[in-house]
Structures are given as structure tokens and as C-alpha cells.
Design a protein around this motif. Structure first.
Motif, PDB file in Angstrom:
ATOM      1  N   SER A 148      35.282  89.256  36.569  1.00  0.00           N
ATOM      2  CA  SER A 148      36.621  88.595  36.153  1.00  0.00           C
ATOM      3  C   SER A 148      36.592  87.129  36.255  1.00  0.00           C
ATOM      4  O   SER A 148      36.047  86.670  37.458  1.00  0.00           O
ATOM      5  CB  SER A 148      37.492  89.232  37.143  1.00  0.00           C
ATOM      6  N   ASP A 158      36.285  90.271  32.132  1.00  0.00           N
ATOM      7  CA  ASP A 158      37.648  90.578  32.516  1.00  0.00           C
ATOM      8  C   ASP A 158      38.297  89.094  32.621  1.00  0.00           C
ATOM      9  O   ASP A 158      37.825  88.298  33.394  1.00  0.00           O
ATOM     10  CB  ASP A 158      37.880  91.279  33.820  1.00  0.00           C
ATOM     11  N   TYR A 169      38.755  95.903  41.783  1.00  0.00           N
ATOM     12  CA  TYR A 169      38.147  94.495  41.978  1.00  0.00           C
ATOM     13  C   TYR A 169      37.579  94.098  43.210  1.00  0.00           C
ATOM     14  O   TYR A 169      38.141  94.681  44.171  1.00  0.00           O
ATOM     15  CB  TYR A 169      39.627  93.383  41.874  1.00  0.00           C
ATOM     16  N   ASP A 186      41.642  87.186  33.790  1.00  0.00           N
ATOM     17  CA  ASP A 186      42.631  87.273  34.548  1.00  0.00           C
ATOM     18  C   ASP A 186      43.386  86.188  34.531  1.00  0.00           C
ATOM     19  O   ASP A 186      43.208  84.746  35.098  1.00  0.00           O
ATOM     20  CB  ASP A 186      42.248  87.505  36.107  1.00  0.00           C
TER      21      ASP A 186
END
Length: 515
Positions: A134, A170, A62, A172
Motif C-alpha cells: 500500500s 494498493d 493492513y 491509499d
């Protein structure tokens, strides 16, 4: 995962693992306290080992976009592994404003202007380097919670994915977002729509869920996130578990052991979910659906430290099982803290908090992981070079006759470069005989068709006196030169103020950008 992870609490607040409890968990998975309860796993043989094919296993750390600044451009590659990087985190502008932003700190346009994000993403695309985006994280509001409808949520996701031309998403989901049933349903439906749109256009959208985990597996809320996605028709590429912040005192077991327990338990849980829905697992079995993301070095829980040895142990397990994905939080932190940072037990955003002795967590964990996030070869984009033109270029055209301070941006042969140190009459920015270390310039990315022409700020005539070569100027004096305001840094005469635009070090003037 959070852009600023300085909290001293665990995701599983109030829970601690004693040695006795750990022994029980190794024999048969048990329930953790009810504050945040993991779903019990029936003891039995672990899922069969096969895993993702070797060439499709990927590592991408990340990269915390919110920590960027223009000064970091020369030192901050977005990602150097075969799997590229996962850019984090896109969130809503506010709790009731579903405009996508980078961590509420920057709008998408501000990110392009402040630290050249669009240009750097385009560079990676042209060089065949993959990227994922993300959404969410531990703080701020995930888009699905701020948007009022599925359509709004879909549009917000689409804006981001289309702007950066990325096909791996992504999500999260943690903290309060886990328990928000309305946003969970809205998110799942929006992602399903976006995925269908991509398919209809002949493209693809790979979707990963990133969730908190305990050594006993996913919590009930985490499992519900997976189930909601599947029930909405989302084709999940996988589930990435955050192997961090377990709430131990740091002496119960190594972080790698707790993480391996968590992965084994999650594998069983996911097998059950897929079986209940009569969904076919990938050819490699459930391990081909799993990812792991440790928080390198000092975790948010003071006693928990993920060491380089933990990274080696996790990599060994992941490789043996055929885990599809490995990431880290975060690439920004993958270095030993400097000697001026004495608070190593407090989480820092730009270093790991431990002595890495020259080792890189990314290098250790990416061993054997040579694929890309989508398992599709990264397409190298061959775009036409935009000719240098002072009227249209986003920065001044480089000249051997100018002086350049560190951090100054220029255009040369259709590319943007940033100066690493003060230089004059240096080699051309794209001199092929020089390696990166020897050149005074670092390549940032190509000139884009969307770039705005470079222009200095101007004020109405007469706002300040016009500069004169005959006048004597003292520190603090303000003048205008061709409409642009400048402030004197020290005494000078006959020194043109516009030279300060490129030479911040030796010009007696500074450009006034806040006027």
C-alpha cells in the motif's frame, strides 16, 4: 489510514450525524455538509446482488511496517489469512524527494536490515502466501506528490513492486492528497504505464484505490480519483472504502450500520461511473469491485468504536453481497490492550482499545473469504537452498556449543532463525520433532543471494587497548578484541569479549555498535 492514528478528529472534520439526519439517510441519500461533501446518490434500488465469485473474495489486513523492530520478529507474522497481508505504507522520503520509504521511518534497505522485511517477504512467497503493498496513507507524502514527473513516479512505484516481487498495488489516497490535482493526474498516468509494462512482460498488476467514505458514499474528491484512474487507462481491480471515522458521537447508529450504508451508496456511485464510460462491470457486478476496511476497536473519533459484533454484521453483509475484499486497520492492533494501558479511549498502535474476549477481528472478518488479492493462485517458489558458509552467511552459523540470548539471529541449513529465549545445547533450529512453541528458535526466512556476509564493526588498531586474558576489567572499561570494540558491563577477568555477540545475558562485555 495512518501508521500512528492518535488524532481525535474525523476525516470529515466538523460533521456530525444526528438521529434525524440518519433517518433521512436511510430513506434517501442526502448531501453531507460542504466542508467535505459527498456526492448525492439518486434514491432507487441498490445494484443487483451477485458479487465476486466465492473463491476470489479475499481478506488481508493492513500490516503497519513502520511499527516493526527486530525484537518483534518472533511474534509478528506478516499475515496468516489466505489473502496474506497488505504492507503499509510506502511514502516519499520527503515532500520533494520521491525516494520510496516505509513511512519515512526506514529506507527499503533499512527495512531489510532492521527487521528482515525482504527475507520475510521471500519466505511468504516460497510458502505461497500472497502480499500487497500500500502506498500513501493519512500522513506523509505520497510518491506522486513528491516526484516531479510521470517517469519518476513510475520508476518509484516499480522499484517497490519489483523489489518485493508483488503484483497487487494498493493506493491509499486521503487528506491533502485527495485535492492535489497534479499528483492525481501524475499518479494515474504512472500506474497506467506500470500496468502496461507488466502486461508487456507477460505479468500482471492489480490496482486497488483505497478512499475515505461517508455513509452517503464517496466524496467528490474520492470520485475524481476513481475517474482519473479510469480515464488514464488503468484497469482498476476495485475500490476499497475506509469504513471508519464518520464523525458521529457514537450513539447515532452502530458502526456496522453506517459502514453498510456507505457501501451501498458507493456501489451505486461506481455503477454510474462505469456506465458513463461504457465500461463493462465484472461478471459479479459492481459488488465485485468493492472492498471495505474498518478501523477495528477504538476509532480516531472517540465516540466511534467498531466492535467484534460490528465485525460479524459487516462480514454477514459482505458475504451476502459478494463484496470482493475485506481488510482491517490493522493487524498490529488486533488484540486487547494490556492492563498497563489505561487510556483505552485513545487510539493505540498495538491494540484495539476494546475487550475482545479472545476473539480476533481478522478471524471474524475473513470468514468466507478464502481467495488471494490477485484472484490468481499464489505461486509457491521453489528456490535452491544456499549452503551454510561462515564467510558469506548474513549471521553466525548455529552451534550446539554456543550460548544464545533472546533475539540473536543465526543461520542453519540455508535459513535464518531468531532465538526466543536464552539457550545452550538446545535442539537444532530446524528440528522437525518440535513444534513452534517447544523450539527455542523461530524461523524467519531463507538466506538470500543478496545478503551481505556477517561482520563485526572494527576500529583502527590502537583506538582502545587490546583485550588481555591476564588483565582485570571494571565496569565501563573499553577494549578491542580482533579490532572490534567492547565495553565492560561489570568486573571480569579472562572472559573473552566476543562471546557477548551471541550471549547478551551473561557475558560481562557488550559490543559497541555506535563507536
Amino acid at each position: 489510514m495512518s501508521p500512528i492514528r492518535a488524532r481525535a478528529t474525523s476525516r470529515f472534520a466538523g460533521r456530525r450525524l444526528s438521529a434525524g439526519r440518519l433517518l433521512l439517510s436511510l430513506a434517501a441519500m442526502v448531501l453531507i455538509p460542504a466542508a467535505v461533501t459527498a456526492v448525492a446518490v439518486v434514491p432507487g434500488l441498490p445494484p443487483a446482488v451477485a458479487g465476486a465469485s466465492v473463491d476470489s473474495r479475499w481478506f488481508a489486513g493492513y500490516y503497519d511496517v513502520t511499527l516493526e523492530s527486530g525484537a518483534q520478529l518472533a511474534d509478528s507474522p506478516l499475515g496468516t489469512s489466505a489473502g496474506g497481508a497488505v504492507l503499509a505504507f510506502v511514502v516519499a522520503a520527503d515532500a520533494d524527494d520521491c525516494t520510496p520509504t516505509w513511512g519515512k521511518a526506514y529506507s527499503l534497505d533499512q527495512a531489510a536490515q532492521t527487521f528482515e522485511l525482504d527475507r520475510r517477504v521471500e519466505r511468504m512467497r516460497r510458502e505461497g502466501q500472497p502480499l500487497a503493498v500500500s502506498f500513501g496513507g493519512a500522513i506523509n507524502t505520497e510518491l506522486a506528490a513528491a516526484c516531479s514527473s510521470v517517469t519518476e513516479t513510475t520508476d518509484a512505484y516499480r522499484i517497490v513492486m519489483d523489489r518485493y516481487g508483488i503484483d497487487v498495488m494498493d493506493l491509499d489516497i486521503e487528506g491533502e492528497m485527495l485535492a492535489d490535482d497534479e499528483s492525481t493526474a501524475r499518479r494515474a498516468e504512472a500506474v497506467a504505464r506500470l500496468q502496461e509494462e507488466r502486461r508487456d512482460d507477460g505479468g500482471a498488476l492489480d490496482v486497488w484505490l483505497t478512499l475515505p467514505v461517508a455513509p452517503q458514499g464517496l466524496t467528490a474528491e474520492g470520485l475524481a480519483q476513481v475517474e482519473q484512474m479510469l480515464d488514464a487507462g488503468v484497469d482498476l481491480a476495485g475500490v476499497n472504502v475506509m469504513t471508519m471515522n464518520y464523525g458521529t458521537d457514537g450513539s447515532v447508529a452502530p458502526m456496522s450500520s453506517l459502514s453498510i450504508d456507505a457501501l451501498k451508496a458507493t456501489a451505486t456511485q461506481l455503477s454510474d461511473i462505469w456506465h458513463e464510460r461504457t465500461l463493462a462491470l465484472p461478471a459479479g457486478g459492481v459488488w465485485a469491485l468493492l472492498g471495505a476496511t474498518p478501523m477495528i476497536g477504538q476509532n480516531d473519533v472517540k465516540g466511534e468504536v467498531f466492535t467484534v459484533d460490528d465485525a460479524r454484521a459487516l462480514n454477514e453483509f459482505a458475504t451476502a453481497q459478494g463484496l470482493a475484499r475485506v481488510s482491517i486497520w490493522s493487524l498490529n492492533r488486533d488484540q486487547t490492550c494490556g492492563s498497563n494501558y489505561p487510556h483505552v479511549s485513545t487510539v493505540a498502535t498495538s491494540c484495539s482499545g476494546i475487550e475482545q474476549a479472545g476473539a480476533s477481528f481478522a478471524t471474524v472478518l475473513e470468514d468466507g473469504y478464502t481467495g488471494t488479492p490477485s484472484a490468481r493462485p499464489a505461486a509457491v517458489t521453489d528456490a535452491d537452498t544456499i549452503a551454510d558458509d561462515a564467510e558469506t552467511s548474513p549471521y553466525p552459523i548455529w552451534s550446539s556449543r554456543s550460548y544464545y540470548s533472546a533475539g540473536v539471529m543465526v543461520v542453519w541449513n540455508g535459513s535464518v532463525y531468531v532465538s526466543k529465549w536464552w539457550n545452550e545445547d538446545a535442539a537444532k533450529p530446524d528440528d522437525p520433532s518440535l513444534n513452534t512453541d517447544a523450539s527455542a528458535w523461530t524461523y524467519v526466512g531463507p538466506v538470500l543471494t543478496t545478503d551481505s556476509p556477517f561482520a563485526l564493526p572494527t576500529l583502527p588498531a590502537g583506538t582502545y587497548p587490546d583485550w588481555s586474558a591476564d588483565a582485570l576489567y571494571d565496569q565501563g572499561d573499553i577494549v578491542q578484541y580482533e579490532g572490534t570494540p567492547y565495553e565492560a558491563r561489570w568486573w571480569s577477568q579472562a572472559k573473552r569479549p566476543d562471546r557477548s555477540v551471541l550471549d547478551h545475558d551473561y557475558s560481562p562485555w557488550k559490543l559497541m555498535t555506535g563507536s
